[in-house]
Design a protein around this motif. Structure first.
Motif, PDB file in Angstrom:
ATOM      1  N   LEU A   1      14.441  38.890  -9.963  1.00 24.79           N
ATOM      2  CA  LEU A   1      14.220  37.500 -10.351  1.00 24.79           C
ATOM      3  C   LEU A   1      14.401  36.580  -9.155  1.00 24.79           C
ATOM      4  CD1 LEU A   1      16.240  37.417 -13.714  1.00 24.79           C
ATOM      5  CD2 LEU A   1      13.774  37.716 -13.429  1.00 24.79           C
ATOM      6  N   THR A   2      13.600  35.556  -9.114  1.00 26.38           N
ATOM      7  CA  THR A   2      13.762  34.469  -8.125  1.00 26.38           C
ATOM      8  C   THR A   2      13.896  33.165  -8.904  1.00 26.38           C
ATOM      9  OG1 THR A   2      12.418  35.665  -6.505  1.00 26.38           O
ATOM     10  CG2 THR A   2      12.729  33.302  -6.151  1.00 26.38           C
TER      11      THR A   2
ATOM     12  N   THR B   1      10.496  33.028 -11.367  1.00 21.67           N
ATOM     13  CA  THR B   1       9.468  34.066 -11.165  1.00 21.67           C
ATOM     14  C   THR B   1      10.155  35.422 -11.042  1.00 21.67           C
ATOM     15  OG1 THR B   1       9.500  33.804  -8.760  1.00 21.67           O
ATOM     16  CG2 THR B   1       7.928  32.457  -9.998  1.00 21.67           C
ATOM     17  N   GLY B   2       9.429  36.459 -11.343  1.00 24.10           N
ATOM     18  CA  GLY B   2      10.029  37.786 -11.277  1.00 24.10           C
ATOM     19  C   GLY B   2       9.007  38.887 -11.040  1.00 24.10           C
ATOM     20  N   THR B   3       9.523  40.036 -10.735  1.00 28.27           N
ATOM     21  CA  THR B   3       8.688  41.231 -10.514  1.00 28.27           C
ATOM     22  C   THR B   3       9.275  42.399 -11.293  1.00 28.27           C
ATOM     23  OG1 THR B   3       8.100  40.497  -8.286  1.00 28.27           O
ATOM     24  CG2 THR B   3       7.760  42.821  -8.803  1.00 28.27           C
ATOM     25  N   PHE B   4       8.403  43.105 -11.979  1.00 25.89           N
ATOM     26  CA  PHE B   4       8.799  44.303 -12.727  1.00 25.89           C
ATOM     27  C   PHE B   4       8.056  45.497 -12.143  1.00 25.89           C
ATOM     28  CE2 PHE B   4       7.658  47.466 -15.933  1.00 25.89           C
ATOM     29  CZ  PHE B   4       8.909  47.833 -16.416  1.00 25.89           C
ATOM     30  N   SER B   5       8.754  46.637 -11.994  1.00 28.47           N
ATOM     31  CA  SER B   5       8.105  47.878 -11.533  1.00 28.47           C
ATOM     32  C   SER B   5       8.708  49.059 -12.270  1.00 28.47           C
ATOM     33  CB  SER B   5       8.264  48.055 -10.022  1.00 28.47           C
ATOM     34  OG  SER B   5       9.622  48.219  -9.674  1.00 28.47           O
ATOM     35  N   ALA B   6       7.881  50.085 -12.481  1.00 26.40           N
ATOM     36  CA  ALA B   6       8.318  51.326 -13.118  1.00 26.40           C
ATOM     37  C   ALA B   6       7.788  52.488 -12.311  1.00 26.40           C
ATOM     38  CB  ALA B   6       7.830  51.400 -14.558  1.00 26.40           C
TER      39      ALA B   6
ATOM     40  N   THR C   1       6.424  35.051 -15.034  1.00 26.30           N
ATOM     41  CA  THR C   1       7.110  33.757 -14.863  1.00 26.30           C
ATOM     42  C   THR C   1       7.803  33.380 -16.158  1.00 26.30           C
ATOM     43  OG1 THR C   1       5.135  32.523 -15.512  1.00 26.30           O
ATOM     44  CG2 THR C   1       5.444  32.934 -13.148  1.00 26.30           C
ATOM     45  N   ILE C   2       8.890  32.617 -16.010  1.00 27.77           N
ATOM     46  CA  ILE C   2       9.639  32.103 -17.154  1.00 27.77           C
ATOM     47  C   ILE C   2       9.814  30.595 -16.937  1.00 27.77           C
ATOM     48  CG2 ILE C   2      11.827  32.151 -18.413  1.00 27.77           C
ATOM     49  CD1 ILE C   2      12.166  35.052 -17.375  1.00 27.77           C
ATOM     50  N   ASP C   3       9.405  29.801 -17.897  1.00 27.61           N
ATOM     51  CA  ASP C   3       9.594  28.339 -17.859  1.00 27.61           C
ATOM     52  C   ASP C   3      10.397  27.935 -19.084  1.00 27.61           C
ATOM     53  OD1 ASP C   3       7.998  27.334 -15.512  1.00 27.61           O
ATOM     54  OD2 ASP C   3       6.441  28.519 -16.533  1.00 27.61           O
ATOM     55  N   ASP C   4      11.465  27.201 -18.836  1.00 22.36           N
ATOM     56  CA  ASP C   4      12.368  26.848 -19.930  1.00 22.36           C
ATOM     57  C   ASP C   4      12.875  25.414 -19.743  1.00 22.36           C
ATOM     58  OD1 ASP C   4      14.067  27.249 -22.201  1.00 22.36           O
ATOM     59  OD2 ASP C   4      15.752  27.510 -20.797  1.00 22.36           O
ATOM     60  N   ILE C   5      13.088  24.693 -20.865  1.00 23.91           N
ATOM     61  CA  ILE C   5      13.749  23.392 -20.870  1.00 23.91           C
ATOM     62  C   ILE C   5      15.179  23.619 -21.359  1.00 23.91           C
ATOM     63  CG2 ILE C   5      13.770  21.056 -21.788  1.00 23.91           C
ATOM     64  CD1 ILE C   5      11.418  21.660 -19.949  1.00 23.91           C
TER      65      ILE C   5
ATOM     66  N   THR D   1      23.948  27.930 -16.523  1.00 22.75           N
ATOM     67  CA  THR D   1      23.081  28.587 -17.517  1.00 22.75           C
ATOM     68  C   THR D   1      22.578  29.915 -16.921  1.00 22.75           C
ATOM     69  OG1 THR D   1      22.384  26.466 -18.431  1.00 22.75           O
ATOM     70  CG2 THR D   1      20.981  28.392 -18.900  1.00 22.75           C
ATOM     71  N   THR D   2      22.753  30.959 -17.662  1.00 26.93           N
ATOM     72  CA  THR D   2      22.347  32.284 -17.177  1.00 26.93           C
ATOM     73  C   THR D   2      21.118  32.776 -17.947  1.00 26.93           C
ATOM     74  OG1 THR D   2      24.615  32.853 -16.591  1.00 26.93           O
ATOM     75  CG2 THR D   2      23.051  34.684 -16.856  1.00 26.93           C
ATOM     76  N   TYR D   3      20.151  33.250 -17.177  1.00 23.58           N
ATOM     77  CA  TYR D   3      18.930  33.829 -17.765  1.00 23.58           C
ATOM     78  C   TYR D   3      18.946  35.346 -17.507  1.00 23.58           C
ATOM     79  CZ  TYR D   3      17.220  29.086 -18.233  1.00 23.58           C
ATOM     80  OH  TYR D   3      17.095  27.755 -18.582  1.00 23.58           O
ATOM     81  N   LYS D   4      18.861  36.110 -18.576  1.00 22.18           N
ATOM     82  CA  LYS D   4      18.843  37.571 -18.458  1.00 22.18           C
ATOM     83  C   LYS D   4      17.489  38.099 -18.946  1.00 22.18           C
ATOM     84  CE  LYS D   4      21.090  41.838 -20.034  1.00 22.18           C
ATOM     85  NZ  LYS D   4      22.151  42.414 -20.899  1.00 22.18           N
ATOM     86  N   VAL D   5      16.845  38.896 -18.106  1.00 19.09           N
ATOM     87  CA  VAL D   5      15.547  39.500 -18.437  1.00 19.09           C
ATOM     88  C   VAL D   5      15.748  41.024 -18.524  1.00 19.09           C
ATOM     89  CG1 VAL D   5      13.144  39.778 -17.747  1.00 19.09           C
ATOM     90  CG2 VAL D   5      14.367  37.663 -17.198  1.00 19.09           C
TER      91      VAL D   5
END
Length: 566
Positions: free
Chosen positions: A474-475, A489-494, A530-534, A541-545
């Motif tokens: 995550l960035t 913004t983020g990157t996922f890989s498998a 991407t994650i956009d939040d109000i 505030t912690t965001y967990k993906v």
């Protein structure tokens, strides 16, 4: 001559290819025959001589030749006859050679090569078959006004009794092949022709005054498919099996007593090879399967006579002006002890002929597969490359070409053939795989052997295959406001096998008011999201993906903390 995947035999253009091991040694002596036609081959094991006859059928003005060779391939004599000759057979004691000439059955002393008196026989214009059974010669007779009629003209089976020829009563259209067997039996087979669309093969008892037919068989089905296209036949030394060189079906193996298909047959000839000849070795250990093939396709396979023996055959490719291009029909015989195979080859035009004297290895050496394995990576992962390393040891001479092992993988979905893998000069080999299931995978390594080396005892190695890793990065900004919102913004890989669908990630937000789940996000084709939040409140505030994983991949998660202002 190119020798890819083969060993060129010294002094000839013959290529020896093998599958899977390419190092079995065999010596090969070659003699160019003084013929432009060929009809028959007979091997005298007592005096160690090989007799070969030309054909030159058709005209009464054509003389005949019988070339005589030693077991080393040296021509020691050529017998010339007044008329064309065809068909050769030896008496049981090998003292007499019977020769089918145009108007009589000639005989020769095999020691002095002097002619003996021979009875007249019905005129033959198409070429005889000769076999000695029950102490007397049987032979075919075909008379036509024109060679074009030989394919369908009636062939009669005659014999010599008390010095005179007589009809046995057996006859049929087209060429009839005769092949001797043990215990005074012989085979009679019919060539495919316009007057015989469903030819036969029959077993006869020749011990009495007249031959008695036992088992017989035709092969075409009700629709006419599958008819025999016979080029050669052989009986095993113990008399229990019959092998047929069928130009359409390959090598057929039958039970002699009823000519039914044997419980287990031989593998197909290489693709593009049409069967032309077949012969069992005198000791019953080997069978030679000759073929007509082009290019690098093998023309001759020498392998164990037992079809249940998986030992890889010696494969010979005849290709070149000094070796011929294919094995001639009815062109193979073994010495009685199985130490030599005599094979006649011809060129594509069919007007030149060669005698090959092949000596398969007489000794087989042991091969051992070590039971100590290593594999990498240490933790095998589904869908990722895995290397399993082992070692092979062998006795006997060093191979001319690398040996190969065969490997399989057994998992919850069954057993999978992984193919063959080359053994290095130091005996090490590496089995390469990409397991596709989580759980135990058992690798079985085999060495099937060849005519020089015996098969090795199989060895196994079990690997625990785990799930492939996944990761999320995550960035996020260090600080954001409730008014402008938070943009992450983020990157996922498998790793391992590709996901069947794009991953859907769970997003959670934790603030002073507690933890709640936001809308899920779908990863793009390039692995980004991407994650956009109000935010709903100020301060940390912690965001967990997170992603839960699937059958082949581990789950993963990542968190980012943002300080939210008003």
């Amino acid at each position: 001559m190119a020798t890819a995947l083969a060993a060129a035999l010294t002094g000839t253009g013959l290529t020896l290819a093998v599958a899977p091991a390419a190092h079995a040694a065999a010596s090969d002596h070659v003699a160019k025959l003084p013929f432009t036609t060929f009809s028959a081959l007979a091997v005298d094991n007592v005096h160690q001589r090989v007799f070969l006859a030309d054909a030159r059928v058709g005209s009464s003005s054509n003389n005949g030749q019988i070339a005589v060779y030693t077991f080393a391939g040296e021509r020691i004599s050529t017998i010339t006859t007044a008329y064309h000759v065809s068909g050769l057979a030896l008496s049981a004691d090998a003292n007499t050679l019977y020769v089918g000439e145009r108007t009589r059955i000639l005989s020769y002393d095999t020691t002095t090569l002097a002619a003996k008196s021979g009875p007249t026989a019905p005129t033959d214009n198409c070429g005889r078959e000769v076999v000695v059974v029950g102490g007397k010669p049987y032979y075919t007779s075909q008379y036509t006004d024109n060679l074009t009629q030989c394919a369908t003209a009636t062939s009669y089976v005659d014999d010599i009794t008390n010095g005179y020829w007589q009809r046995t009563g057996w006859n049929d259209s087209g060429k009839l092949l005769l092949e001797g067997g043990p215990n005074d039996t012989f085979l009679m087979g019919q060539a495919l022709n316009a007057s015989a669309s469903n030819p036969f093969i029959s077993v006869f008892d020749g011990s009495g005054a007249t031959p008695v037919r036992h088992a017989t068989r035709r092969f075409a089905d009700a629709g006419g498919a599958g008819a025999l296209n016979l080029k050669d036949a052989a009986v095993s030394p113990d008399g229990t099996k019959v092998a047929l060189a069928d130009a359409t079906a390959g090598t057929r193996l039958l039970n002699t007593d009823d000519l039914s298909d044997a419980a287990e047959g031989y593998p197909p000839l290489p693709e593009g090879a049409a069967a032309s000849s077949v012969a069992f070795s005198g000791d019953g250990k080997y069978i030679a399967r000759g073929a007509s093939a082009t290019g690098s396709t093998p023309d001759l396979l020498v392998q164990p006579a037992d079809p249940g023996d998986a030992t890889a055959p010696l494969e010979f490719v005849f290709e070149g002006s000094q070796d011929g291009d294919r094995v001639a029909p009815r062109g193979m015989e073994w010495s009685a002890d199985g130490s030599r195979l005599f094979a006649v080859t011809t060129n594509a035009a069919g007007n030149q002929f060669w005698l090959h004297i092949i000596q398969p290895p007489a000794v087989q050496y042991d091969v051992r597969l070590g039971e100590t394995f290593t594999h990498s990576p240490a933790q095998a992962v589904a869908g990722e490359p895995l290397s399993v390393r082992g070692r092979l040891e062998y006795d006997g001479p060093a191979p001319a070409e690398p040996m190969k092992v065969r490997a399989t993988r057994t998992d919850a979905n069954g057993t999978h053939d992984l193919g063959t893998f080359t053994v290095r000069a130091d005996g090490a080999y590496t089995v390469l795989d990409e397991p596709d299931l989580v759980g135990d995978a058992t690798y079985t390594v085999s060495y099937l052997g060849d005519l020089t080396h015996r098969p090795a005892t199989d060895v196994t190695h079990t690997v625990s295959v785990g799930k492939a890793a996944s990761s999320i990065s995550l960035t996020a900004p260090e600080e954001a406001s409730m008014r402008t919102g938070v943009h992450i913004t983020g990157t996922f890989s498998a790793q391992g096998r590709a996901l069947p669908e794009r991953a859907v990630l769970k997003v959670e937000r934790t603030d002073r008011q507690g933890t709640g789940t936001l809308s899920s996000v779908t990863v793009g084709a390039d692995g980004t999201f991407t994650i956009d939040d109000i935010p709903r409140t100020r301060r940390e505030t912690t965001y967990k993906v997170s992603w839960p994983g699937d059958e082949l991949h581990q789950g993963s998660s990542a968190s980012a903390e943002v300080y939210v202002t008003r």
